[in-house]
Design a protein around this motif. Structure first.
Motif, PDB file in Angstrom:
ATOM      1  N   GLU A  80     -63.763   5.879 -15.048  1.00 54.71           N
ATOM      2  CA  GLU A  80     -62.437   6.508 -14.959  1.00 54.71           C
ATOM      3  C   GLU A  80     -61.924   6.909 -16.340  1.00 54.71           C
ATOM      4  N   LEU A  81     -62.118   6.055 -17.321  1.00 51.65           N
ATOM      5  CA  LEU A  81     -61.688   6.383 -18.681  1.00 51.65           C
ATOM      6  C   LEU A  81     -62.437   7.596 -19.210  1.00 51.65           C
ATOM      7  N   LEU A  82     -63.743   7.614 -19.020  1.00 52.29           N
ATOM      8  CA  LEU A  82     -64.548   8.728 -19.498  1.00 52.29           C
ATOM      9  C   LEU A  82     -64.172  10.017 -18.774  1.00 52.29           C
ATOM     10  N   THR A  83     -63.975   9.939 -17.466  1.00 55.13           N
ATOM     11  CA  THR A  83     -63.571  11.114 -16.690  1.00 55.13           C
ATOM     12  C   THR A  83     -62.234  11.653 -17.185  1.00 55.13           C
ATOM     13  N   ALA A  84     -61.269  10.769 -17.418  1.00 59.85           N
ATOM     14  CA  ALA A  84     -59.952  11.194 -17.891  1.00 59.85           C
ATOM     15  C   ALA A  84     -60.059  11.882 -19.246  1.00 59.85           C
ATOM     16  N   TYR A  85     -60.878  11.321 -20.142  1.00 56.88           N
ATOM     17  CA  TYR A  85     -61.045  11.936 -21.461  1.00 56.88           C
ATOM     18  C   TYR A  85     -61.682  13.322 -21.349  1.00 56.88           C
ATOM     19  N   LEU A  86     -62.749  13.428 -20.581  1.00 54.08           N
ATOM     20  CA  LEU A  86     -63.447  14.707 -20.447  1.00 54.08           C
ATOM     21  C   LEU A  86     -62.552  15.753 -19.800  1.00 54.08           C
ATOM     22  N   ARG A  87     -61.735  15.342 -18.851  1.00 59.36           N
ATOM     23  CA  ARG A  87     -60.838  16.264 -18.149  1.00 59.36           C
ATOM     24  C   ARG A  87     -59.822  16.882 -19.108  1.00 59.36           C
ATOM     25  N   GLU A  88     -59.447  16.158 -20.163  1.00 64.31           N
ATOM     26  CA  GLU A  88     -58.465  16.643 -21.133  1.00 64.31           C
ATOM     27  C   GLU A  88     -59.055  17.619 -22.156  1.00 64.31           C
ATOM     28  N   ARG A  89     -60.358  17.695 -22.257  1.00 66.89           N
ATOM     29  CA  ARG A  89     -60.998  18.558 -23.254  1.00 66.89           C
ATOM     30  C   ARG A  89     -61.005  20.014 -22.759  1.00 66.89           C
ATOM     31  N   PRO A  90     -60.785  20.946 -23.663  1.00 69.83           N
ATOM     32  CA  PRO A  90     -60.882  22.358 -23.279  1.00 69.83           C
ATOM     33  C   PRO A  90     -62.325  22.727 -22.919  1.00 69.83           C
ATOM     34  N   ALA A  91     -62.472  23.696 -22.041  1.00 69.36           N
ATOM     35  CA  ALA A  91     -63.807  24.170 -21.654  1.00 69.36           C
ATOM     36  C   ALA A  91     -64.577  24.601 -22.901  1.00 69.36           C
ATOM     37  N   GLY A  92     -65.840  24.235 -22.932  1.00 63.97           N
ATOM     38  CA  GLY A  92     -66.697  24.591 -24.054  1.00 63.97           C
ATOM     39  C   GLY A  92     -66.708  23.562 -25.181  1.00 63.97           C
ATOM     40  N   THR A  93     -65.913  22.509 -25.054  1.00 63.26           N
ATOM     41  CA  THR A  93     -65.851  21.469 -26.074  1.00 63.26           C
ATOM     42  C   THR A  93     -67.099  20.598 -26.022  1.00 63.26           C
ATOM     43  N   ARG A  94     -67.644  20.305 -27.188  1.00 61.12           N
ATOM     44  CA  ARG A  94     -68.801  19.420 -27.294  1.00 61.12           C
ATOM     45  C   ARG A  94     -68.300  18.009 -27.546  1.00 61.12           C
ATOM     46  N   VAL A  95     -68.774  17.061 -26.741  1.00 60.13           N
ATOM     47  CA  VAL A  95     -68.398  15.658 -26.882  1.00 60.13           C
ATOM     48  C   VAL A  95     -69.668  14.860 -27.162  1.00 60.13           C
ATOM     49  N   THR A  96     -69.597  13.985 -28.154  1.00 60.55           N
ATOM     50  CA  THR A  96     -70.740  13.156 -28.524  1.00 60.55           C
ATOM     51  C   THR A  96     -70.353  11.680 -28.435  1.00 60.55           C
ATOM     52  N   LEU A  97     -71.367  10.844 -28.459  1.00 61.32           N
ATOM     53  CA  LEU A  97     -71.173   9.403 -28.539  1.00 61.32           C
ATOM     54  C   LEU A  97     -72.482   8.782 -28.958  1.00 61.32           C
ATOM     55  N   THR A  98     -72.413   7.553 -29.418  1.00 65.09           N
ATOM     56  CA  THR A  98     -73.621   6.818 -29.802  1.00 65.09           C
ATOM     57  C   THR A  98     -73.653   5.512 -29.027  1.00 65.09           C
ATOM     58  N   VAL A  99     -74.858   5.040 -28.777  1.00 69.77           N
ATOM     59  CA  VAL A  99     -75.029   3.806 -28.018  1.00 69.77           C
ATOM     60  C   VAL A  99     -76.305   3.107 -28.487  1.00 69.77           C
ATOM     61  N   ALA A 100     -76.296   1.795 -28.413  1.00 70.00           N
ATOM     62  CA  ALA A 100     -77.499   1.035 -28.759  1.00 70.00           C
ATOM     63  C   ALA A 100     -78.595   1.352 -27.750  1.00 70.00           C
ATOM     64  N   PRO A 101     -79.829   1.513 -28.201  1.00 73.13           N
ATOM     65  CA  PRO A 101     -80.925   1.876 -27.295  1.00 73.13           C
ATOM     66  C   PRO A 101     -81.127   0.907 -26.138  1.00 73.13           C
ATOM     67  N   ASP A 102     -80.797  -0.365 -26.326  1.00 75.04           N
ATOM     68  CA  ASP A 102     -81.020  -1.347 -25.267  1.00 75.04           C
ATOM     69  C   ASP A 102     -79.805  -1.562 -24.359  1.00 75.04           C
TER      70      ASP A 102
END
Length: 140
Positions: free
Chosen positions: A83-105
């Motif tokens: 839900e948090l991720l969906t809410a954040y993505l919904r607020e971004r303008p079309a064409g916006t690039r969103v990145t994130l990093t995560v531990a491989p495991d």
């Protein structure tokens, strides 16, 4: 599962939540809404609701970077991170690039991000104190 922007009165609860991250950034959380977007998932509606999760993203003119996403252990597997991720993505303008990093495991996080359309874009060596990070990205 209500999601709303963080309020100054949430600061103590967010600091407690941040302690569940393996490599938190207290200074980034302290900057919060001043550097980007800080959304919280709460335990109910109304003025007395308590944050049980949050998403902190650094926003810029060319996109956004999800820096921290955490949910209290007692509230995991309830769909709050989604839900948090969906809410954040919904607020971004079309064409916006969103990145994130995560531990491989971190399979749970990787599964969440892939379910939201993020794709592996690379790897950063020694990004975390514990080692490498997988970089994900998505265009909204």
């Amino acid at each position: 599962m209500p999601v709303r922007p963080a309020r100054p009165s949430d600061r103590a609860a967010l600091s407690r939540l941040q302690s569940h991250l393996p490599e938190p950034s207290p200074s980034l959380l302290a900057a919060g809404n001043e550097v980007g977007t800080l959304l919280v998932s709460t335990d109910g509606d109304g003025p007395a609701d308590r944050p049980v999760g949050y998403l902190l993203a650094v926003d810029s003119a060319d996109g956004g970077h999800v820096a921290e996403l955490v949910v209290a252990p007692a509230h995991r597997r309830e769909g709050r991170a989604s839900e948090l991720l969906t809410a954040y993505l919904r607020e971004r303008p079309a064409g916006t690039r969103v990145t994130l990093t995560v531990a491989p495991d971190n399979e749970a996080a990787r599964s969440l991000y892939e379910a939201h359309g993020f794709e592996v874009a690379g790897r950063r060596r020694d990004f975390f104190e514990s080692g490498d990070a997988v970089v994900y990205e998505r265009t909204v």
